[in-house]
Structures are given as C-alpha cells and as structure tokens.
Write an enzyme that holds these catalytic residues in place. Sequence first.
Site, short mmCIF file in Angstrom:
data_model
loop_
_atom_site.label_atom_id
_atom_site.label_comp_id
_atom_site.label_asym_id
_atom_site.label_seq_id
_atom_site.Cartn_x
_atom_site.Cartn_y
_atom_site.Cartn_z
N ARG A 237 15.62 39.31 -7.66
CA ARG A 237 15.51 40.76 -7.47
C ARG A 237 14.06 41.23 -7.36
NH1 ARG A 237 14.64 43.62 -11.41
NH2 ARG A 237 15.83 45.48 -10.86
N PRO B 171 14.69 25.65 -25.64
CA PRO B 171 14.36 26.63 -26.67
C PRO B 171 12.90 26.54 -27.12
CG PRO B 171 16.35 25.41 -27.24
CD PRO B 171 15.76 24.74 -26.06
N1 4GX Z 1 16.57 28.80 -23.20
N2 4GX Z 1 19.17 25.09 -24.37
C1 4GX Z 1 18.57 23.04 -23.14
C2 4GX Z 1 18.94 20.86 -24.14
C3 4GX Z 1 17.47 20.62 -24.21
C4 4GX Z 1 16.76 20.65 -25.42
C5 4GX Z 1 15.42 20.39 -25.42
C6 4GX Z 1 15.54 20.12 -23.07
C7 4GX Z 1 14.80 20.10 -24.24
C8 4GX Z 1 17.85 27.16 -23.86
C9 4GX Z 1 17.34 28.44 -24.19
C10 4GX Z 1 18.75 26.35 -24.72
C11 4GX Z 1 19.87 24.28 -25.37
C12 4GX Z 1 19.06 24.46 -23.06
C13 4GX Z 1 19.32 22.89 -25.42
N3 4GX Z 1 16.85 20.36 -23.06
N4 4GX Z 1 17.35 26.84 -22.68
N5 4GX Z 1 19.33 22.27 -24.09
N6 4GX Z 1 17.56 29.14 -25.30
O1 4GX Z 1 19.12 26.82 -25.76
O2 4GX Z 1 16.55 27.84 -22.26
#
Ligand code: 4GX
Length: 262
Positions: free
Chosen positions: A153, A88
């Site tokens: 795509r 995020p």
């Molecule tokens: N867009 N998430 C990743 C765990 C995390 C947190 C911090 C690495 C660093 C998300 C999003 C998302 C939730 C995936 C937390 N990993 N990923 N996860 N929105 O919400 O890509």
Amino acid sequence: MHFVVLTIFPEMFDSFWDHGIIRRAISQNNISASTLNIRAFAEGRHKVTDDRPYGGGCGMVMKPEPLARAIQEAKKQKPLAQAILLTPQGRVFDQHVAREFASFEDLILVCGRYEGVDERVCEDFIDFEVSIGDYILTGGELAAMVIMDSLTRLIPGALGGEDSAEKDSFSDDLLEHAHYTRPKTFEGSDVPEVLLSGHHGEIEKWRLETSLIRTFLKRQDLLAKKPLTNPEIEILKKWCRDIERIIHAQSSLGSDALSGPE
Ligand code: 4GX
C-alpha cells in the site's frame, strides 16, 4: 518491487495474492510475487527440512543447507534483493520500517518454522531480522504477509486513491479521525454536524482535533514521540486552557473539591 517468499507452505499465499488491493497491485504490475518451496531444496527421498537441536532440548531446528540453497536461488533470481528473516528476535516492524523497506528494489522473505533456523544461516545469508510484534507465531508466513501487505500500500499507484497512504494512521504518528458514511442517523446517533456543513476548512480543523484527542486518549506513547506542528501545539494549548478554566470554576462554585479529599 518483487517479493520472493521462502516457505515450506507456499499454498498459504495463494489466497493472499488473490484478493483485494494485493491482487490489483499484481495485475497492474505495481508489485510481483513468487514463492520458493524450501522443501524442494532438501535432499533425499523424504526431503527433510528440520533436525534435532545440538545440545538437546525439545523441538526441531530448520536445517541450514536447504534454507541456504533456497536463499541463494532467490538471490540469483533477484540479485538486488534484501533477505529478511521473520523472527521474534528481529527489529519490531512499524510504519517507519515499512517506509524504509518500501524503497528497496526487491525482497526475499524467509519464513522459519519449528523452534527456529540454524544460527549460521542467519549470520551468513540474512540482511535483516524483522519481528511483527512481541508474540509467538507458529511460523513466519503470516508475518511475511503482514509485511508485504503494508509495503504494497506504500508503492505509488497501488492504492488507487493516490495520496490515501500518507493520510492514514501512523503516517504522521497520529491516529485517524473518525469516519462516517450514510445514513445520517444510525441507531439514534447522528453524524457530526460539521461534516455536513461543506466548510472544508472547518472539516479539516475538526479532523485534526479529533485525531489529536483520539491519540491522546488511546495512544499517548505516539503523541509523546511525535514532532508536533504549530496548529497541533495550538490545539493542545487550547485544551490546557479549557481544563484550567473548568478547574478554576470549581472554587467559585463554592465546592470544597480544591481544599482536600472528598
Ligand atoms: N514476527 N515466529 C518464526 C520460527 C523462527 C524462530 C527463530 C526463525 C528464527 C514471528 C514474529 C514469530 C515464530 C516466526 C517463530 N524462525 N515472526 N518462527 N512475532 O513469532 O515474525
């Protein structure tokens, strides 16, 4: 382009690879894809991939060593690949980012779970941090699929109907025009006459005009940042003139609408 996905849940991707345009793109060699299970790079009998956060607090953090080893293995397999962490905190993914990434040779998609990954892995092993939007997922896997789906795509040849990728929504910051197929009348509502006329010039004009009105009504933010073409400016100016005319007509109707409220 080759995608290497790093995840503790590789099975989540089985059905993703196996359907629709993604499946066809793989069988036509437009793209290729593989997973590395981060757990396979963990040590000990239990192959632990998470640990408690320094400083205390709730939740767990992904241990740095297994993740770093997995990324190193992926980079060994694909030395030209860029490593992307789904988080995020990343740059928000949109069609512009998609076009940028589509030009990369190969991609390593790192899917974090738990509260996040050890900061030192982000600093030393990650090229880009990307978010698919401002909401919180339980893991990066769905975000990785979103990115692979939209990049695929854009790969030449992957869509079959060759130029369809560039005509779609957002490729020029306009929403798509409405689509219709048979039957001609459905639930008492007809297909717009112009689409049945066979006048390709008129049809293109209608499509541009409906694209513009939809974007204006639903997504003014897109219109505000879009570099407008001359035909687009002419359509918007015509609407302005039409609206002015309607407002002016009010006074000649003897309406008091222009002289004050109610
Ligand atoms: N867009 N998430 C990743 C765990 C995390 C947190 C911090 C690495 C660093 C998300 C999003 C998302 C939730 C995936 C937390 N990993 N990923 N996860 N929105 O919400 O890509």
